[in-house]
Design an enzyme around this catalytic site. Structure first.
Site, mmCIF file in Angstrom:
data_model
loop_
_atom_site.group_PDB
_atom_site.id
_atom_site.type_symbol
_atom_site.label_atom_id
_atom_site.label_comp_id
_atom_site.label_asym_id
_atom_site.label_seq_id
_atom_site.Cartn_x
_atom_site.Cartn_y
_atom_site.Cartn_z
ATOM 1 N N ASP A 94 41.140 40.531 40.355
ATOM 2 C CA ASP A 94 41.172 41.914 40.384
ATOM 3 C C ASP A 94 41.141 42.798 41.800
ATOM 4 O OD1 ASP A 94 41.062 41.899 37.721
ATOM 5 O OD2 ASP A 94 39.119 42.776 37.473
ATOM 6 N N ASP A 153 42.623 55.057 30.099
ATOM 7 C CA ASP A 153 43.893 55.030 29.243
ATOM 8 C C ASP A 153 44.585 53.771 28.911
ATOM 9 O OD1 ASP A 153 44.691 54.394 31.544
ATOM 10 O OD2 ASP A 153 46.162 56.482 32.143
ATOM 11 N N ARG A 172 50.096 38.891 35.049
ATOM 12 C CA ARG A 172 49.381 38.249 35.887
ATOM 13 C C ARG A 172 49.095 36.901 35.163
ATOM 14 N NH1 ARG A 172 43.920 40.929 37.696
ATOM 15 N NH2 ARG A 172 43.188 40.693 35.674
ATOM 16 N N GLY A 194 34.465 44.734 29.755
ATOM 17 C CA GLY A 194 35.782 44.182 28.889
ATOM 18 C C GLY A 194 36.972 44.564 29.457
ATOM 19 N N ASP A 210 31.855 41.556 37.387
ATOM 20 C CA ASP A 210 32.943 41.322 36.619
ATOM 21 C C ASP A 210 34.292 41.246 36.983
ATOM 22 O OD1 ASP A 210 32.287 43.907 37.453
ATOM 23 O OD2 ASP A 210 34.165 44.415 36.631
ATOM 24 N N LYS A 224 48.550 43.371 32.526
ATOM 25 C CA LYS A 224 47.577 44.276 33.097
ATOM 26 C C LYS A 224 48.131 45.581 32.992
ATOM 27 C CE LYS A 224 44.451 44.833 36.936
ATOM 28 N NZ LYS A 224 44.064 44.433 38.365
#
Ligand code: AMP
Ligand code: MG
Length: 522
Positions: A291, A154, A205, A119, A281, A142
Site C-alpha cells: 500500500d 468511489d 498488483r 476491507g 491494515d 487496485k
C-alpha cells in the site's frame, strides 16, 4: 500439539467450511487457461473472509505499462495481455476464466485509532497463481470499482497514485526490499473526483498475499475465534509452513512474522524509505511492503522526516518506523493469543518475548546493513557508532542520504577526490574528519582499495525515485497524457546501481523542486 504440515500446494476447505489445507495446483493448472492458471485458495475460505464480486467495468481502458520481466517470471502471456482482450482483463472489463474475484475483509488501527471495518474498498483479488518455483501470488486489481467495503469511497484510483506505486514498488524490488509488485497499469478513460478532477487508472498488483495484521483484527473484534484459527492455519500453510510442527504453532507464527518485519523495516531504513501510512491494515503478514500511498524516499537525511500530509502528529516519521512496526506486531500478538491452545501463561510469555525481541532483531539487521553500506564485510560492535556518527553528521549538515552513501566509494580512496561527497555537507570539514577515522577502519579490514570500492558501489545505489521526479512524471501523464517521462524514470530507478546518463536523475532537488508533502490521493 503436532499438526499436519501443509505445503503451499495443498490448501483446501473441508466440508465443515473449516480450512484444512491446500490442493494441488497442478490439477488446476491443467485447465490450461491462456491468461492465468488460477488456483484460488483464499476464495475457498469461509464466506465471512470476503465479499465475492466482480470488478466494475470502465469506459475505455488503455494499457499504460506492462511489467514484462515480471510476466516472464510468472510465465504470463504478456503479448496476449497487451491486446484489446488482455487489457480488458487488466481493466476489470473481462473476468478471466478461473478467476474468483473478491474483496477481502479486514479491520485496522489507522494512526493508532481503531476502525472495526475497512476491507478492500477499491481492490478486487482476481485469484492466485503459482510460479514454476512453487511460489504462490495474489493477482489483484487496485481501483477496480466499489465493493461492500468502500464506505464513502468511489472504489477507484487516480492515475497519479497508480504511477507512483508502480515506480516506487518496482524500485523497492530491485533494491532488494520485500514488496508487492506492479504488474500493469491501465488508464480507464474515466475521471475520478478528488480535490480536483483527475484521470482514473487501475494497477494490477502482485503480492505474496494481501493478508494483513488487520485481517486478524477483523475477526477478533467480532469475537469470531474460529475464523482467527482458520486464518492463522491458512497463513502458516501459505507463508510459514516451517512453524506448523511447533508445540505452539500460533506463537511460532508470531515469531516468524516479527522476524520478517524486523528485516523489512531495517531494509526500509537503509534505503531511506518512509512508508507514511504504517497502519495495521497496511501491514502484511508475509513481510512485504504494501500500500504505497504518501510514501517517499528521503532526499536530505533527517531522522524526523515526515512527508505525508495526513500524518499530523508525525507518528510515521522515518525514525519512528521501527517502533511503529513493533506496535503493529503487538496488535497481531493480541489477536493470536486468543486462539493458542495449551498453557495460556506460557503462551503469553512467549508472545511478550516475541514482540520484545523485535527491536533487537531490527537493530541487528540494521547495523549489519549499515556496516555494509560503509564497505565493511566483517562488522565489529563499534562500527555501529561509526555509522551513527556519519548519520549525525549528515543530519547536522543537511546532507543527501542516497548521494552521501553512494559517494563513499570515491571517498574511500585515500588522497582521492572527496570533493563530490564532502560538498553535500554544509560544513565539508565535518565529513572529512569523519572520513579519516572511517578510512583507517577500512584499512584494518583489507588493504585492497579496489575491493572496498566495489563493495561500496554494490551496496549504495546511485538513484532512488526522488519525490520531485515522481511528481514530474505524474504531472506529464495527467496533463498531456505523456508517459515518456514515466517510462524513462522507471528505467532509471530499476537499474539503481548504474550511474544514469542524465545527471538530473541522480541529483537532489533544487530548493524550488523540493516536495515537502505527499498525499494519499485516495
Ligand atoms: P489506504 O489508505 O489506501 O490503505 O486505504 C484505507 C482504506 O480505505 C481501505 O479499506 C481502502 O480499501 C479504502 N479506500 C481507499 N481509497 C478508496 C476509494 N477510492 N474508494 C473506496 N475505498 C477506498
Ligand atoms: Mg491500505
Amino acid at each position: 500439539m503436532s499438526r499436519k504440515r501443509y505445503t503451499p500446494e495443498q490448501i483446501v476447505r473441508g466440508r465443515s467450511g473449516a480450512f484444512t489445507g491446500i490442493s494441488s495446483p497442478l490439477e488446476l493448472r491443467s485447465m490450461d487457461h491462456p491468461v492465468f492458471a488460477f488456483d484460488n485458495t483464499y476464495a475457498r475460505l469461509p464466506e465471512q473472509f470476503y465479499a465475492r464480486l466482480p470488478p466494475t467495468s470502465v469506459q475505455s481502458p488503455k494499457l499504460i505499462k506492462m511489467n514484462e520481466g515480471l510476466a516472464k517470471a510468472l510465465e504470463l502471456d504478456a503479448e496476449f495481455l497487451a491486446t484489446e482482450q488482455g487489457v480488458a482483463v487488466l481493466a476489470g472489463n473481462n473476468v478471466p476464466a478461473g478467476a474468483d474475484p473478491l474483496a477481502m475483509a479486514y479491520a485496522g488501527h489507522q494512526f493508532g485509532g481503531w476502525v472495526p471495518q475497512l476491507g478492500d474498498g477499491r481492490a478486487i483479488l482476481l485469484g492466485e497463481i503459482v510460479d514454476k518455483d512453487g511460489k504462490r501470488r495474489d493477482v489483484q486489481l487496485k481501483g477496480a470499482g466499489p465493493t461492500p467495503f468502500s464506505r464513502s469511497g468511489d472504489g477507484r484510483s487516480a492515475l497519479g497514485p497508480v504511477l507512483r506505486e508502480y515506480i516506487v514498488s518496482e524500485a523497492m524490488y530491485v533494491l532488494g526490499v520485500p514488496t508487492t509488485r506492479a504488474f500493469a497499469a491501465v488508464s480507464t478513460g474515466e475521471r475520478v473526483i478528488r480535490e480536483t478532477v483527475l484521470p482514473g487508472a487501475i494497477l494490477t498488483r502482485v503480492a505474496a498475499s494481501h493478508i494483513r495484521v488487520g485481517t486478524f483484527q477483523f475477526f477478533v473484534a467480532r469475537n469470531e475465534m474460529d475464523s482467527v484459527r482458520i486464518l492463522a492455519d491458512y497463513v502458516i500453510a501459505r507463508h510459514y509452513p516451517e512453524v506448523a510442527d511447533d508445540d505452539c504453532p500460533y506463537m511460532a507464527l508470531l515469531e516468524a512474522i516479527v522476524s520478517a518485519h524486523a528485516q523489512l523495516v531495517a531494509k526500509w531504513q537503509l534505503v531511506g524509505f518512509i512508508h507514511g501510512v504504517m497502519n495495521t491494515d497496511n501491514t502484511t503478514v508475509s513481510g512485504e511492503t504494501i500500500d504505497y500511498g504518501p510514501c517517499a524516499f528521503m532526499d536530505t537525511y533527517h531522522p524526523d522526516t515526515v512527508y505525508s500530509s495526513i500524518d499530523r502528529y508525525r507518528r510515521y516519521s522515518y525514525a519512528n518506523q521501527p517502533s511503529i512496526a513493533q506496535w503493529n506486531l503487538v496488535q497481531l500478538a493480541k489477536c493470536l493469543i486468543h486462539v493458542v491452545e495449551g498453557d495460556a501463561d506460557v503462551a503469553l510469555s512467549r508472545a511478550q518475548k516475541a514482540v520484545d525481541s523485535f527491536l533487537a532483531q531490527f537493530e541487528g539487521h540494521y547495523s549489519d546493513g549499515l556496516a555494509r553500506k560503509l564497505g565493511l564485510a566483517d562488522p565489529r560492535p563499534d562500527d555501529a557508532r561509526l555509522g551513527k556518527d556519519l548519520l549525525d553528521c549528515m543530519a547536522e549538515n543537511d546532507a543527501d542520504f542516497t548521494l552521501t552513501f553512494h559517494g563513499l566509494a570515491s571517498a574511500s580512496i585515500e588522497n582521492g577526490d572527496t570533493s563530490d561527497v564532502s560538498a553535500l555537507f554544509a560544513n565539508p570539514d565535518e565529513f572529512e574528519s569523519w572520513a579519516g577515522e572511517w578510512r583507517a577502519r577500512l584499512k584494518e579490514e583489507t588493504p585492497d582499495t579496489q575491493e572496498i570500492f566495489q563493495r561500496l558501489r554494490a551496496e549504495n545505489p546511485a538513484v532512488i525515485p526522488r519525490n520531485h521526479l515522481v511528481e514530474e512524471v505524474i504531472r506529464a501523464a495527467e496533463g498531456q497524457g505523456d508517459y515518456a517521462p514515466f517510462e524513462k524514470l522507471l528505467a532509471v530507478v530499476t537499474s539503481p546501481f548504474k550511474t544514469p546518463e542524465e545527471g538530473r536523475y541522480m541529483r537532489p532537488p533544487r530548493p524550488d523542486q523540493i516536495v515537502r508533502q505527499t498525499f494519499c490521493g485516495t
